[in-house]
Design an enzyme around this catalytic site. Sequence first.
Site, PDB file in Angstrom:
ATOM      1  N   PRO A 342       0.910  -1.073  -0.074  1.00 40.47           N
ATOM      2  CA  PRO A 342      -0.004  -0.053   0.162  1.00 40.47           C
ATOM      3  C   PRO A 342       0.851   1.244  -0.174  1.00 40.47           C
ATOM      4  O   PRO A 342       1.671   1.696   1.081  1.00 40.47           O
ATOM      5  CB  PRO A 342      -0.927  -0.225   1.322  1.00 40.47           C
ATOM      6  CG  PRO A 342       0.189  -0.916   2.087  1.00 40.47           C
ATOM      7  CD  PRO A 342       0.900  -1.923   1.394  1.00 40.47           C
ATOM      8  N   ASP A 520       6.149   2.080   2.001  1.00 44.79           N
ATOM      9  CA  ASP A 520       5.216   1.085   2.276  1.00 44.79           C
ATOM     10  C   ASP A 520       4.830   1.432   3.365  1.00 44.79           C
ATOM     11  O   ASP A 520       5.123   1.344   4.585  1.00 44.79           O
ATOM     12  CB  ASP A 520       5.968  -0.149   2.311  1.00 44.79           C
ATOM     13  CG  ASP A 520       5.150  -1.358   2.622  1.00 44.79           C
ATOM     14  OD1 ASP A 520       4.166  -1.320   3.039  1.00 44.79           O
ATOM     15  OD2 ASP A 520       5.569  -2.566   2.515  1.00 44.79           O
ATOM     16  N   HIS A 521       3.193   1.874   3.564  1.00 42.56           N
ATOM     17  CA  HIS A 521       2.459   2.352   4.471  1.00 42.56           C
ATOM     18  C   HIS A 521       2.323   1.282   5.782  1.00 42.56           C
ATOM     19  O   HIS A 521       1.803   1.415   6.661  1.00 42.56           O
ATOM     20  CB  HIS A 521       1.248   2.934   4.108  1.00 42.56           C
ATOM     21  CG  HIS A 521       0.551   3.980   5.050  1.00 42.56           C
ATOM     22  ND1 HIS A 521       1.077   4.281   6.169  1.00 42.56           N
ATOM     23  CD2 HIS A 521      -0.320   4.970   4.856  1.00 42.56           C
ATOM     24  CE1 HIS A 521       0.703   5.331   6.874  1.00 42.56           C
ATOM     25  NE2 HIS A 521      -0.284   5.620   5.976  1.00 42.56           N
ATOM     26  N   ARG A 522       2.539  -0.047   5.233  1.00 42.54           N
ATOM     27  CA  ARG A 522       2.288  -1.524   6.251  1.00 42.54           C
ATOM     28  C   ARG A 522       3.627  -1.068   7.331  1.00 42.54           C
ATOM     29  O   ARG A 522       3.548  -1.651   8.574  1.00 42.54           O
ATOM     30  CB  ARG A 522       2.413  -2.611   5.656  1.00 42.54           C
ATOM     31  CG  ARG A 522       1.277  -2.796   4.727  1.00 42.54           C
ATOM     32  CD  ARG A 522       1.408  -4.250   3.954  1.00 42.54           C
ATOM     33  NE  ARG A 522       2.865  -4.127   3.480  1.00 42.54           N
ATOM     34  CZ  ARG A 522       3.475  -5.215   2.787  1.00 42.54           C
ATOM     35  NH1 ARG A 522       2.930  -6.327   2.908  1.00 42.54           N
ATOM     36  NH2 ARG A 522       4.641  -5.110   2.258  1.00 42.54           N
ATOM     37  N   ILE A 524       5.819   1.995   7.431  1.00 40.35           N
ATOM     38  CA  ILE A 524       6.172   3.364   7.601  1.00 40.35           C
ATOM     39  C   ILE A 524       4.906   4.116   7.689  1.00 40.35           C
ATOM     40  O   ILE A 524       4.071   4.172   6.975  1.00 40.35           O
ATOM     41  CB  ILE A 524       7.066   3.962   6.495  1.00 40.35           C
ATOM     42  CG1 ILE A 524       8.328   3.317   6.651  1.00 40.35           C
ATOM     43  CG2 ILE A 524       7.485   5.408   6.899  1.00 40.35           C
ATOM     44  CD1 ILE A 524       9.162   3.407   5.333  1.00 40.35           C
TER      45      ILE A 524
END
Length: 550
Positions: A342, A520-522, A524
Site C-alpha cells: 500500500p 510502504d504504509h504497512r 512506515i
Amino acid sequence: MAKIFNIPDIGDTEATVIEILVKEGEEVKAQQPILTLESDKASMDVVSPSDGKVKKILLNVNDKALSDVPFLALEDYKDDEVSSDESTKQQNKTKSNDDTSKTSKVSNSKSQVIEIPEGVDSATVIEIFVKKGDVIAQGQAILTLESDKASMDFPSPVNGIVDEILLKVNDQVKTGDKAISISPESVSFAGYEDRFVDISEPVKYSNPSIDNTVDIANDATAINSTVDSETQVTDIYKSKIIHAGPATRHLARELGVDLTLIPRPTGPLSRITKIDLYEYVKNRVKTSSDNTYVASSNVIATSVPEVTLPDFSKYGKINRVSMSKMDILTAEAMYRSHMNVPPVTQFEDANIKELEGFRVSLKSTAESKSIKLTLLSFIVKACAVILKENPKLNSSLDLVSKERVYKEYYNIGFAVDTKHGLLVPVIKDVLNKSIWDIASDIISLSKKSVQASLSISEMQGSCFTISSLGGIGGTYFTPIVNTPEAAILGLGKSRIMPSYNPKTDSFEKSLSLPLSLSYDHRIINGADAARYITRLKHILEDIRHLSLVL
C-alpha cells in the site's frame, strides 16, 4: 385475473419512486416506461414487459423500491397464456407430505426478440450471463450494461429458451438495439414461486420471484457430509439462478470470485451482497494452507482477472516484438510490488544552490582522481546516514513469522536507464565509504549496467533505492517501492525557483530539487516519512551537516 410484474434487478441499493408515468386503466405497450426510480447513483425508467391494460400501479411516488418488489398489475397481457391451476402432486418416498410442482406454460412458440429498454442512451455490454439453449425465467438477468453513470442488469421480460444472443461483450448499445432472441416455449419451472396471482390477493413483498428450494443454512446433509461441503454448495447453487446486483457482480469480477461459490447469500430475496463476497474471501484466506499472510495474499493476487486485449490490427498496422527477459522480470517485479504494497508518496523541495556550488568547486580535484563527481554521490551518502537515524525505514516485514527485520547494514540501489531496460545496481556499505568512493562506485556500476555486465551480487542486497529522472526532466512522480524494501526516493530535474529568506524578508533565486519519497504504509507511517524527507532536505541544503554524523 391480472399478472403482477416486479421491479427488475436494480442492484443492491434502495431506490425511490420519483414519478409515475401512466394511469390505471391505460393501455400500454411492451417496453413503455411505467415509473421512474432514483437511487443515490442514478435514475432509471422501469418499463412494462408486455402489452396490456394497467389494472393497478402497486407503488406510489416517494415509495421505496428494491429489486423484485411488485410494481405493476397488468390485464389483457399478450405475451403469455397461463393456466395457473396446472400443478401436479408427486409422492415423496422419503417424506410423509406431498410437494407441489408449479408449472408456468407459454403456448406461443414464436421467437421473441428482446430489445434494450428505454433510457439507455449509450452503454457497454460488460457481461453476458446466458448462452444459446439456456432455459431462463422472467426477471432473470441476461446481461449487464455499464454507462458512464452506472451499471445495471438487463432482465428477461419472459420465460423461455434462449435462441440466440444478439450482442457480445464490449458492444456499445442504446435503446432499441436487439439484445436476445427467446422462444417462449412451454417450460417447467418446478419449485419457482408462481407470478400469476389474482389482483384481489394482497401483495406480499417478501415473496421472491424464485423460491430457493434448498436451504443451505439449515441443510445438515450439505454441510456435514463427508464430501467437501464447498463442492456440494457449488453444485446446489449452479442449478439455481444467482441473484446479485451490478455493483456486486463488478466486485466479483475484480476479485475473481465465482458467484456460484457463495454458500449463504444474506441480502433480501437471497441476493448476494458485497459483504457476502468479502466474507467469502476472508474465509478462504483463513482456511488457506498454513494460515499465513503470504498464502492469503497469493489467493487475492491470483484472483485478479487478466486484461483481455482487443484485436489491435483491425484499427491499423501493428508490429509484435517479443519481450526481453529483463522486460518480463521488471514487469513481474513491478506488478508484485504494486499488488502487495500500500504506497504513499511524500513530496518536498530542497534548495541545493550551495551544494551545487560546492560540487562545481571540486571539479579540478575530481578530474585529478579521474572521477566524475555528481549530485547523486552526495544524496546516496545522505540517504544512508538518515536510514541509520530512522531504522524503521531500513526494515522489512516478515509476515510469515510476524516479525519486523531491522538491517544493520546500509546498501543503496540506484536506477539506471539502459537499452536493455531499467537496472538497479547496489552500492554496498555506504556508511563506511567517502563521497569519492561512492562517486567511483556509481561510475563503475553505471558502466556495467549499460554494458549489461552486472553480476547478480551487484544487483542484490539493497536497503533503499534512488530513482533519478533529473537527467531527462520532470518534477514530482510516484516511484513504486522495490519490495521488500520499505521506501524509494525519486529525484526530479532541479530548476530555478524563488525562495523566501526570512532573514532579509525577501525572495531570492534558488536551485530547487524535487524530492518524491514513496513508502510502504504497512511499515512506515506518515510521520516517519515526513521526518526522513525533512532531514534529507536539511542535509542537502547544508551539506556540512554530514560531517557531524560521520
